[in-house]
Design an enzyme around this catalytic site. Sequence first.
Site, PDB file in Angstrom:
ATOM      1  N   ARG A 120      -9.419   8.328  -1.413  1.00 39.77           N
ATOM      2  CA  ARG A 120     -10.606   8.668  -0.569  1.00 39.77           C
ATOM      3  C   ARG A 120     -11.206   9.698  -1.060  1.00 39.77           C
ATOM      4  NH1 ARG A 120     -10.531   7.803   4.962  1.00 39.77           N
ATOM      5  NH2 ARG A 120      -9.042   6.298   5.560  1.00 39.77           N
ATOM      6  N   ARG A 142       3.564  19.072   2.087  1.00 35.46           N
ATOM      7  CA  ARG A 142       4.068  19.966   1.592  1.00 35.46           C
ATOM      8  C   ARG A 142       3.088  20.515   0.145  1.00 35.46           C
ATOM      9  NH1 ARG A 142       8.815  22.058   3.279  1.00 35.46           N
ATOM     10  NH2 ARG A 142       8.750  21.878   5.336  1.00 35.46           N
ATOM     11  N   HIS A 162      -3.746  -4.905   7.538  1.00 29.29           N
ATOM     12  CA  HIS A 162      -3.983  -3.549   8.452  1.00 29.29           C
ATOM     13  C   HIS A 162      -2.977  -4.019   9.886  1.00 29.29           C
ATOM     14  CE1 HIS A 162      -5.553   0.165  10.041  1.00 29.29           C
ATOM     15  NE2 HIS A 162      -6.131  -0.109   8.945  1.00 29.29           N
ATOM     16  N   GLY A 163      -2.160  -3.181   9.942  1.00 31.83           N
ATOM     17  CA  GLY A 163      -1.043  -3.159  11.072  1.00 31.83           C
ATOM     18  C   GLY A 163      -0.197  -4.427  11.110  1.00 31.83           C
ATOM     19  N   THR A 210      -6.848   6.271   9.801  1.00 28.91           N
ATOM     20  CA  THR A 210      -6.721   5.233   8.726  1.00 28.91           C
ATOM     21  C   THR A 210      -8.270   4.309   9.032  1.00 28.91           C
ATOM     22  OG1 THR A 210      -5.478   3.458   8.328  1.00 28.91           O
ATOM     23  CG2 THR A 210      -5.699   3.568  10.581  1.00 28.91           C
ATOM     24  N   THR A 211      -8.482   3.189   8.164  1.00 26.61           N
ATOM     25  CA  THR A 211      -9.440   2.532   8.128  1.00 26.61           C
ATOM     26  C   THR A 211      -9.417   1.977   9.696  1.00 26.61           C
ATOM     27  OG1 THR A 211      -9.207   2.029   5.851  1.00 26.61           O
ATOM     28  CG2 THR A 211     -10.813   0.996   6.927  1.00 26.61           C
ATOM     29  N   ARG A 244      -7.008  12.697   0.724  1.00 30.42           N
ATOM     30  CA  ARG A 244      -6.142  13.376   1.371  1.00 30.42           C
ATOM     31  C   ARG A 244      -4.590  12.834   1.091  1.00 30.42           C
ATOM     32  NH1 ARG A 244      -7.287   9.966   6.972  1.00 30.42           N
ATOM     33  NH2 ARG A 244      -9.370  10.615   6.769  1.00 30.42           N
ATOM     34  N   HIS A 245      -4.593  11.672   0.361  1.00 31.84           N
ATOM     35  CA  HIS A 245      -3.125  11.225  -0.077  1.00 31.84           C
ATOM     36  C   HIS A 245      -3.395  10.948  -1.526  1.00 31.84           C
ATOM     37  CE1 HIS A 245      -5.401   7.585   1.009  1.00 31.84           C
ATOM     38  NE2 HIS A 245      -4.925   7.776   2.422  1.00 31.84           N
ATOM     39  N   ASN A 302       0.871  -1.176   0.047  1.00 28.38           N
ATOM     40  CA  ASN A 302       0.188  -0.261   0.029  1.00 28.38           C
ATOM     41  C   ASN A 302       0.925   0.976   0.023  1.00 28.38           C
ATOM     42  OD1 ASN A 302      -1.215   2.274   1.228  1.00 28.38           O
ATOM     43  ND2 ASN A 302      -3.311   1.038   1.426  1.00 28.38           N
ATOM     44  N   HIS A 325      -5.639   3.790  -1.793  1.00 29.82           N
ATOM     45  CA  HIS A 325      -6.902   3.995  -1.281  1.00 29.82           C
ATOM     46  C   HIS A 325      -7.397   5.489  -1.814  1.00 29.82           C
ATOM     47  CE1 HIS A 325      -9.732   4.225   2.521  1.00 29.82           C
ATOM     48  NE2 HIS A 325     -10.303   4.795   1.379  1.00 29.82           N
ATOM     49  N   GLU A 382     -10.963  -9.453   2.650  1.00 34.05           N
ATOM     50  CA  GLU A 382      -9.912  -9.074   3.372  1.00 34.05           C
ATOM     51  C   GLU A 382      -9.928  -9.044   4.525  1.00 34.05           C
ATOM     52  OE1 GLU A 382      -7.431  -5.571   1.685  1.00 34.05           O
ATOM     53  OE2 GLU A 382      -6.517  -5.489   3.733  1.00 34.05           O
ATOM     54  N   HIS A 425       2.000   0.854   6.299  1.00 32.36           N
ATOM     55  CA  HIS A 425       2.563   1.766   7.173  1.00 32.36           C
ATOM     56  C   HIS A 425       3.987   1.163   7.884  1.00 32.36           C
ATOM     57  CE1 HIS A 425       2.660   4.753  10.302  1.00 32.36           C
ATOM     58  NE2 HIS A 425       3.416   3.847  11.033  1.00 32.36           N
ATOM     59  N   GLU A 473      -8.517   0.430  -3.249  1.00 28.73           N
ATOM     60  CA  GLU A 473      -9.261   0.396  -1.952  1.00 28.73           C
ATOM     61  C   GLU A 473     -10.239   1.584  -2.055  1.00 28.73           C
ATOM     62  OE1 GLU A 473      -7.422   0.871   1.905  1.00 28.73           O
ATOM     63  OE2 GLU A 473      -6.207  -0.510   1.563  1.00 28.73           O
ATOM     64  N   ASP A 530      -0.237   4.489  -0.148  1.00 27.90           N
ATOM     65  CA  ASP A 530      -0.614   5.758   0.190  1.00 27.90           C
ATOM     66  C   ASP A 530       0.165   6.779   1.011  1.00 27.90           C
ATOM     67  OD1 ASP A 530      -3.016   4.723  -0.881  1.00 27.90           O
ATOM     68  OD2 ASP A 530      -3.945   4.220   1.182  1.00 27.90           O
ATOM     69  N   HIS A 531       1.048   6.393   2.074  1.00 27.27           N
ATOM     70  CA  HIS A 531       1.737   7.148   2.719  1.00 27.27           C
ATOM     71  C   HIS A 531       2.839   7.782   1.917  1.00 27.27           C
ATOM     72  CE1 HIS A 531      -0.072   5.889   6.602  1.00 27.27           C
ATOM     73  NE2 HIS A 531       0.713   4.954   6.763  1.00 27.27           N
TER      74      HIS A 531
HETATM   75  N1  PXP Z   1      -6.075  -3.007   3.938  1.00 26.08           N
HETATM   76  C1  PXP Z   1      -6.982  -1.978   4.016  1.00 26.08           C
HETATM   77  C2  PXP Z   1      -8.380  -2.195   3.945  1.00 26.08           C
HETATM   78  C3  PXP Z   1      -6.307  -0.650   4.610  1.00 26.08           C
HETATM   79  O1  PXP Z   1      -7.541   0.326   4.774  1.00 26.08           O
HETATM   80  C4  PXP Z   1      -5.172  -0.437   4.929  1.00 26.08           C
HETATM   81  C5  PXP Z   1      -4.727   1.020   5.483  1.00 26.08           C
HETATM   82  O2  PXP Z   1      -4.702   1.479   4.346  1.00 26.08           O
HETATM   83  C6  PXP Z   1      -4.354  -1.466   4.943  1.00 26.08           C
HETATM   84  C7  PXP Z   1      -4.632  -2.686   4.602  1.00 26.08           C
HETATM   85  C8  PXP Z   1      -2.882  -1.492   5.458  1.00 26.08           C
HETATM   86  O3  PXP Z   1      -2.643  -1.250   6.564  1.00 26.08           O
HETATM   87  P1  PXP Z   1      -1.187  -0.803   7.204  1.00 26.08           P
HETATM   88  O4  PXP Z   1      -0.834   0.578   6.693  1.00 26.08           O
HETATM   89  O5  PXP Z   1      -1.618  -0.805   8.824  1.00 26.08           O
HETATM   90  O6  PXP Z   1      -0.368  -1.826   6.722  1.00 26.08           O
END
Ligand code: PXP
Length: 238
Positions: A44, A17, A190-191, A99-100, A48-49, A6, A42, A150, A213, A69, A8-9
């Site tokens: 959104r 900036r 996630h996480g 985050t979600t 935002r990203h 992912n 994602h 998922e 992340h 996403e 997004d970050h």
């Molecule tokens: N899956 C979904 C549905 C998410 O919303 C996210 C966060 O954007 C992730 C996976 C990835 O999570 P993480 O950034 O904590 O690895």
Amino acid sequence: MRLCVNIDHFATLREARGGLEPDPVTAAQICELHGAEGIVCHLREDRRHINDRDLRLLRDLVKTKLDLEMAITDEILQIAIETLPDLVTLVPEKRKELTTESGLDVRGDAEKVAHAIRLLHDNDIEVSLFVDPVDEQIEAAAEAGADIIELHTGEFANARSEEEMLEQLARIRSAAAYARTLDLGVNAGHGINYVNVRHITAIPEIEELSIGHALVARAMFVGLPRAVEEMLRLVRGF
Ligand code: PXP
């Protein structure tokens, strides 16, 4: 098991900036070059990203698999249909969340979810639903016509004790097995980080991980190629 990154970050940092760098599209290409089997972003509602330009370029450039996403809104559904990602993962979205925060309430929103799935299927887009490891939600996902679920691993990742972690892991394990009995593909995310991933890779029904992340955070210190390669080794078990 496959690793999807992912990105997004990278866009979050760019937006800090309001400029052009770092470019999440470049990040996606580096992830692919170093073995990632898919790219997740994602889009959104508040942009935002990731923004519309990122998504267009990602669709053109991602050679592995593009997983979009998104929340179920008319605007984003229209964009998905125009962009044709390889997979759409439907998620709940709240404006104020960092985050979600949880899985979809597929049972509660059955009609809306089924309608979105039909629309995406009509355009040959596979659909995954982000759900908590709860049998009722998994059943509802199958009834709504999803191809994949998922499993939300956030509660497992945030567990504050070994006991709680094992409890959450057992829920994920049992949910993954149940989903397979309903012919659903199983992803997870996630996480997930470099330490806890070994518990998730031990669940044979899980085919794909979506990780953002922890991988991006590590990339800041060791570089993106190495962060991807290290996670790939853990995901593949060699
Ligand atoms: N899956 C979904 C549905 C998410 O919303 C996210 C966060 O954007 C992730 C996976 C990835 O999570 P993480 O950034 O904590 O690895």
